[in-house]
Enzyme design. Sequence first.
Site, PDB file in Angstrom:
ATOM      1  N   LYS A  21       0.838  -1.206   0.000  1.00 29.79           N
ATOM      2  CA  LYS A  21       0.000   0.000   0.000  1.00 29.79           C
ATOM      3  C   LYS A  21       0.871   1.254   0.000  1.00 29.79           C
ATOM      4  O   LYS A  21       2.073   1.188   0.281  1.00 29.79           O
ATOM      5  CB  LYS A  21      -0.893  -0.012   1.253  1.00 29.79           C
ATOM      6  CG  LYS A  21      -0.111  -0.002   2.563  1.00 29.79           C
ATOM      7  CD  LYS A  21      -1.000  -0.294   3.775  1.00 29.79           C
ATOM      8  CE  LYS A  21      -0.174  -0.316   5.051  1.00 29.79           C
ATOM      9  NZ  LYS A  21      -0.969  -0.748   6.217  1.00 29.79           N
ATOM     10  N   ARG A  50     -10.231  -0.847  15.282  1.00 30.23           N
ATOM     11  CA  ARG A  50     -10.171  -0.102  14.024  1.00 30.23           C
ATOM     12  C   ARG A  50     -11.139  -0.849  13.109  1.00 30.23           C
ATOM     13  O   ARG A  50     -12.321  -0.916  13.438  1.00 30.23           O
ATOM     14  CB  ARG A  50      -8.722  -0.052  13.515  1.00 30.23           C
ATOM     15  CG  ARG A  50      -8.493   1.020  12.452  1.00 30.23           C
ATOM     16  CD  ARG A  50      -7.015   1.158  12.060  1.00 30.23           C
ATOM     17  NE  ARG A  50      -6.490  -0.014  11.360  1.00 30.23           N
ATOM     18  CZ  ARG A  50      -5.248  -0.088  10.853  1.00 30.23           C
ATOM     19  NH1 ARG A  50      -4.417   0.944  10.946  1.00 30.23           N
ATOM     20  NH2 ARG A  50      -4.829  -1.182  10.228  1.00 30.23           N
ATOM     21  N   HIS A  52      -5.754  -7.869  12.969  1.00 29.67           N
ATOM     22  CA  HIS A  52      -4.545  -7.022  12.952  1.00 29.67           C
ATOM     23  C   HIS A  52      -4.183  -6.645  14.386  1.00 29.67           C
ATOM     24  O   HIS A  52      -5.066  -6.307  15.173  1.00 29.67           O
ATOM     25  CB  HIS A  52      -4.855  -5.764  12.120  1.00 29.67           C
ATOM     26  CG  HIS A  52      -3.671  -4.928  11.775  1.00 29.67           C
ATOM     27  ND1 HIS A  52      -2.532  -5.446  11.196  1.00 29.67           N
ATOM     28  CD2 HIS A  52      -3.446  -3.598  11.902  1.00 29.67           C
ATOM     29  CE1 HIS A  52      -1.663  -4.458  10.984  1.00 29.67           C
ATOM     30  NE2 HIS A  52      -2.195  -3.330  11.407  1.00 29.67           N
ATOM     31  N   ARG A  74       1.735 -10.966   6.890  1.00 33.07           N
ATOM     32  CA  ARG A  74       1.322  -9.810   6.085  1.00 33.07           C
ATOM     33  C   ARG A  74       2.241  -8.612   6.339  1.00 33.07           C
ATOM     34  O   ARG A  74       1.780  -7.527   6.663  1.00 33.07           O
ATOM     35  CB  ARG A  74      -0.102  -9.478   6.539  1.00 33.07           C
ATOM     36  CG  ARG A  74      -1.067  -9.033   5.509  1.00 33.07           C
ATOM     37  CD  ARG A  74      -2.464  -8.954   6.110  1.00 33.07           C
ATOM     38  NE  ARG A  74      -2.527  -8.210   7.354  1.00 33.07           N
ATOM     39  CZ  ARG A  74      -2.982  -8.689   8.519  1.00 33.07           C
ATOM     40  NH1 ARG A  74      -3.469  -9.891   8.629  1.00 33.07           N
ATOM     41  NH2 ARG A  74      -2.963  -7.940   9.608  1.00 33.07           N
ATOM     42  N   TYR A  92      13.863  30.943   6.551  1.00 39.85           N
ATOM     43  CA  TYR A  92      12.715  31.652   7.135  1.00 39.85           C
ATOM     44  C   TYR A  92      12.790  31.705   8.658  1.00 39.85           C
ATOM     45  O   TYR A  92      13.059  30.689   9.311  1.00 39.85           O
ATOM     46  CB  TYR A  92      11.408  30.943   6.757  1.00 39.85           C
ATOM     47  CG  TYR A  92      11.024  31.041   5.313  1.00 39.85           C
ATOM     48  CD1 TYR A  92      10.841  32.274   4.688  1.00 39.85           C
ATOM     49  CD2 TYR A  92      10.810  29.881   4.565  1.00 39.85           C
ATOM     50  CE1 TYR A  92      10.467  32.351   3.350  1.00 39.85           C
ATOM     51  CE2 TYR A  92      10.432  29.954   3.232  1.00 39.85           C
ATOM     52  CZ  TYR A  92      10.262  31.189   2.627  1.00 39.85           C
ATOM     53  OH  TYR A  92       9.893  31.254   1.312  1.00 39.85           O
ATOM     54  N   CYS A 122      12.212  24.542   3.969  1.00 37.47           N
ATOM     55  CA  CYS A 122      11.245  25.275   3.149  1.00 37.47           C
ATOM     56  C   CYS A 122      10.471  24.284   2.280  1.00 37.47           C
ATOM     57  O   CYS A 122      10.673  23.085   2.370  1.00 37.47           O
ATOM     58  CB  CYS A 122      11.963  26.291   2.277  1.00 37.47           C
ATOM     59  SG  CYS A 122      13.125  27.332   3.184  1.00 37.47           S
ATOM     60  N   ASP A 163      10.713  23.656  -0.916  1.00 41.86           N
ATOM     61  CA  ASP A 163      11.484  23.000  -1.975  1.00 41.86           C
ATOM     62  C   ASP A 163      12.966  22.868  -1.661  1.00 41.86           C
ATOM     63  O   ASP A 163      13.725  22.378  -2.489  1.00 41.86           O
ATOM     64  CB  ASP A 163      11.366  23.802  -3.274  1.00 41.86           C
ATOM     65  CG  ASP A 163       9.976  24.338  -3.459  1.00 41.86           C
ATOM     66  OD1 ASP A 163       9.086  23.521  -3.721  1.00 41.86           O
ATOM     67  OD2 ASP A 163       9.776  25.564  -3.298  1.00 41.86           O
TER      68      ASP A 163
END
Length: 385
Positions: free
Chosen positions: A46, A144, A176, A232, A275, A322, A324
Amino acid sequence: MSFPLADPQVRPATPAEARVDLAAIQHNVAVLREHARGAELMATVKADGYGHGMAEAAQAALRGGATRLGTAFVREALALRAAGIDVPVLAWVITPGEPLDEAAEQGIELSAGAAWVLEEIAAAAARTGRTVGVHLKADTGMSRGGATAAEWPDLVDLALARQAEGLIRVAGLWSHFACADEPGHPSIAAQQAAFADAVQVAEKAGVRGAIRHLSNSAATLSLPEVAYDMVRPGIAVYGLSPIPQLGDFGLRPAMTLTARLAIAKRVPAGSGVSYGHLYVTPRETTLGLVPLGYADGILRHATNLAEVLVGGARHRIAGRVCMDQFMVDVGDTEVQVGDEVVLFGPGDDGEPTCQEWADSLGTITYEIVTRIGARVPRVYSGVNT
Ligand SMILES: *Cc1c(COP(=O)(O)O)cnc(C)c1O
């Protein structure tokens, strides 16, 4: 300098690479299989193969001896089929309105932990004329997904009724763990007992030949006695330890995240960096600019915390990460524009590991690798092994 472009039309790539060693994935699956005592292994792929690239990771896992693949969502399972992968695939997070007809046609197995899911699956089976393999999910204590102990007998009966109509086949019984990464946690034994009860209820009601599966990576490696018919694992497939305090279990991290310095410049003492000036150079020093940022999965929280390897030594991120880019203070280390920066990897050349990144950021390796963004091209090695 030229940089690979994943798809220059729609997805321009950053000048960075997530190198993925597919031989490591293959090796890790073989290690996991040794712990699984002859049980089948479903590699969990996943979230784009935990950020490594789903189809490539899946193929490598199959080469390592996995016989099945697991995804969260139906669309992920369909993407495996679109990539030409035809082994059994299980998708376990079903929400209303998913493409279940397509799943049925593509032979995707589906999890059901509630009556409405079973009925949607049965309806898709009726529309397509396919019998769908269903894995009934018991909530054994994680709270869950899955049917509670109170709901379980009715879910089993409904599944057997739809099976008698030829719409579904009860292909699996599963659950699980909530705390398998904390060996000795009292919930582990409680969940094992609850799962054994759920299996017994289902078998008494008439379920036959369903594969039973309970173990994620942590359980596969620490509780081989609960492997049942299949394990799993996910994170361990990618070489990251599910129980770091117990070591690496002989797993090999598959991903190395690299970039190239875009700027290297001398600045005087007292220079505020990035920053907010959260870093101020304590002396005259060299700053390097690394072209990866929080849009690429370098958590903004890594500001002034995480380390990278550049110029043959480790140096810490200097100032705010930042969107990028981020800066690194390399002191008097000789560096040049274009020098390779390794954020994390297996650790063989002194680079930090993903585990060290996770530790310094107060998170888990899962979050580091799955967040590596779509802008970062995945570059594969170790295919012909
Ligand atoms: C993600 C997931 C796994 C794999 O867990 P790891 O801790 O990565 O081994 C297994 N089963 C289910 C239901 C999952 O959601």
